[in-house]
Every structure is written in C-alpha cells, then in structure tokens.
Design a protein around this motif. Structure first.
Motif, mmCIF file in Angstrom:
data_model
loop_
_atom_site.group_PDB
_atom_site.id
_atom_site.type_symbol
_atom_site.label_atom_id
_atom_site.label_comp_id
_atom_site.label_asym_id
_atom_site.label_seq_id
_atom_site.Cartn_x
_atom_site.Cartn_y
_atom_site.Cartn_z
ATOM 1 N N HIS A 31 1.169 -1.283 -0.203
ATOM 2 C CA HIS A 31 -0.143 -0.063 -0.293
ATOM 3 C C HIS A 31 0.738 1.475 0.072
ATOM 4 C CE1 HIS A 31 -3.209 2.348 0.464
ATOM 5 N NE2 HIS A 31 -2.818 2.883 1.713
ATOM 6 N N GLU A 32 1.927 1.347 1.007
ATOM 7 C CA GLU A 32 3.081 2.260 1.226
ATOM 8 C C GLU A 32 3.290 2.624 -0.591
ATOM 9 O OE1 GLU A 32 5.819 2.250 4.275
ATOM 10 O OE2 GLU A 32 3.999 1.694 5.754
ATOM 11 N N GLY A 33 3.981 1.436 -1.151
ATOM 12 C CA GLY A 33 4.248 1.420 -2.196
ATOM 13 C C GLY A 33 3.629 2.126 -3.475
ATOM 14 N N VAL A 34 1.867 1.496 -3.602
ATOM 15 C CA VAL A 34 1.033 2.356 -4.230
ATOM 16 C C VAL A 34 0.814 3.085 -4.027
ATOM 17 C CG1 VAL A 34 -1.320 2.436 -5.087
ATOM 18 C CG2 VAL A 34 0.127 0.351 -5.124
ATOM 19 N N LYS A 35 1.166 4.164 -2.754
ATOM 20 C CA LYS A 35 0.404 5.784 -2.717
ATOM 21 C C LYS A 35 1.565 6.340 -3.496
ATOM 22 C CE LYS A 35 0.217 6.152 1.536
ATOM 23 N NZ LYS A 35 -0.265 6.400 3.094
ATOM 24 N N LYS A 39 1.669 8.899 -6.141
ATOM 25 C CA LYS A 39 2.337 10.423 -6.509
ATOM 26 C C LYS A 39 3.040 10.848 -7.860
ATOM 27 C CE LYS A 39 1.429 11.226 -1.674
ATOM 28 N NZ LYS A 39 2.136 10.857 -0.778
ATOM 29 N N ALA A 40 4.619 9.681 -8.078
ATOM 30 C CA ALA A 40 5.632 10.189 -8.920
ATOM 31 C C ALA A 40 5.145 9.143 -9.693
ATOM 32 C CB ALA A 40 6.165 8.439 -8.496
ATOM 33 N N ALA A 41 3.970 9.267 -10.864
ATOM 34 C CA ALA A 41 3.105 9.171 -12.052
ATOM 35 C C ALA A 41 2.584 10.005 -12.115
ATOM 36 C CB ALA A 41 2.370 7.763 -11.907
ATOM 37 N N ILE A 75 3.954 10.610 -23.004
ATOM 38 C CA ILE A 75 3.454 10.589 -21.385
ATOM 39 C C ILE A 75 2.980 9.344 -20.363
ATOM 40 C CG2 ILE A 75 1.843 12.382 -20.328
ATOM 41 C CD1 ILE A 75 1.764 14.063 -22.517
ATOM 42 N N SER A 76 2.686 8.342 -21.008
ATOM 43 C CA SER A 76 2.193 7.971 -20.565
ATOM 44 C C SER A 76 2.618 6.461 -20.020
ATOM 45 C CB SER A 76 0.639 6.519 -20.776
ATOM 46 O OG SER A 76 1.052 6.262 -21.899
ATOM 47 N N SER A 77 3.646 6.117 -20.755
ATOM 48 C CA SER A 77 5.046 5.399 -21.204
ATOM 49 C C SER A 77 6.325 6.079 -19.462
ATOM 50 C CB SER A 77 5.966 5.903 -21.754
ATOM 51 O OG SER A 77 5.323 5.641 -22.976
ATOM 52 N N VAL A 78 6.664 7.388 -20.022
ATOM 53 C CA VAL A 78 6.824 7.822 -18.576
ATOM 54 C C VAL A 78 6.516 7.931 -17.179
ATOM 55 C CG1 VAL A 78 8.377 9.992 -17.674
ATOM 56 C CG2 VAL A 78 8.568 9.902 -20.201
ATOM 57 N N ALA A 81 6.367 4.437 -16.383
ATOM 58 C CA ALA A 81 8.148 3.660 -15.650
ATOM 59 C C ALA A 81 8.015 4.311 -14.045
ATOM 60 C CB ALA A 81 8.775 4.426 -16.459
ATOM 61 N N ALA A 82 7.469 5.745 -14.012
ATOM 62 C CA ALA A 82 7.887 6.291 -12.799
ATOM 63 C C ALA A 82 7.186 5.412 -11.721
ATOM 64 C CB ALA A 82 7.350 7.484 -12.779
ATOM 65 N N TYR A 83 5.705 5.458 -11.755
ATOM 66 C CA TYR A 83 5.011 4.260 -11.477
ATOM 67 C C TYR A 83 5.774 3.536 -10.085
ATOM 68 C CZ TYR A 83 1.539 1.841 -9.180
ATOM 69 O OH TYR A 83 0.792 1.091 -8.323
ATOM 70 N N PHE A 84 6.064 2.499 -11.817
ATOM 71 C CA PHE A 84 6.659 1.283 -11.335
ATOM 72 C C PHE A 84 8.155 1.193 -10.544
ATOM 73 C CE2 PHE A 84 3.735 -0.280 -14.203
ATOM 74 C CZ PHE A 84 2.939 -1.306 -13.694
ATOM 75 N N ILE A 85 9.146 1.739 -11.000
ATOM 76 C CA ILE A 85 9.989 2.381 -10.170
ATOM 77 C C ILE A 85 10.454 2.965 -8.823
ATOM 78 C CG2 ILE A 85 12.559 3.600 -10.193
ATOM 79 C CD1 ILE A 85 11.920 3.529 -13.155
#
Length: 108
Positions: A31-35, A39-41, A75-78, A81-85
């Motif tokens: 859950h902390e990772g998803v939050k 935010k990063a995405a 835009i969606s690729s960046v 990628a930011a979300y998963f990283i």
C-alpha cells in the motif's frame, strides 16, 4: 513422508499468528508503494506533458511527426515507468527497514 511436528526445528515452526503478521506487513508495504508510485506517476506525467505539448506547438518536426497517440504514448510511458520504479523501490526500502528493525529487536 510427513515430518513429526515435535521433530521440527524452531525455525520451521510458524504459527498462524506469525503468518498473519507477515501477510499484514506485506499488504502495508504494498500500500505504501502504491501511494508513492501514484504520486511519482502524477508528477512525472505533468513534467512530461508540458514539454511534449509545448514542443508539438512550437517545433515543426514535432508537429508533423507526433500525432495525439504519439503524445499520449510518450506521456503515459514516462508516468508508468515512474510508477513502477518508485513503487518497487518503496516496497523494498520499507521491507528492508522493517527487517533491520525486527532483527535488532530480536538481538536486544
């Protein structure tokens, strides 16, 4: 060949409460990772959208080569990628921090 429960080592014996605790902690880390990933995405999407959309308006090459689908893909690729990283790094960092905390609690 089943092992007799009395012959199992203490490390092999895990109670249902201990498994529930591990499951709870794993869900909390996720859950902390998803939050953090969300935010990063959002930040990465905005940070990518502004120059992408501006370049399509100002640069002739971008205007002729980047249609709406291409812009959305950039835009969606960046953002993805930011979300998963960030989510992955957050989950691992939280688990590592808590692992060190638990090991120091056991030593004391």
């Amino acid at each position: 060949m089943a092992k007799n429960p009395s012959t199992q080592s203490p490390l092999e014996k895990t109670s249902l409460a201990a498994l529930d605790q591990k499951l709870f902690m794993a869900k909390r880390y996720a859950h902390e990772g998803v939050k953090a990933g969300t935010k990063a995405a959002i930040v990465a999407g905005i940070a990518t959208a502004i120059p992408t959309l501006a370049s399509v308006r100002m640069l002739p090459w971008a205007r002729s080569h980047l249609n709406h689908a291409g812009q959305a893909l950039i835009i969606s690729s960046v953002a993805g990628a930011a979300y998963f990283i960030v989510a992955d790094k957050t989950i691992l960092a939280t688990a590592r921090k808590n692992s060190f905390k638990q090991s120091s609690d056991l030593d004391a």
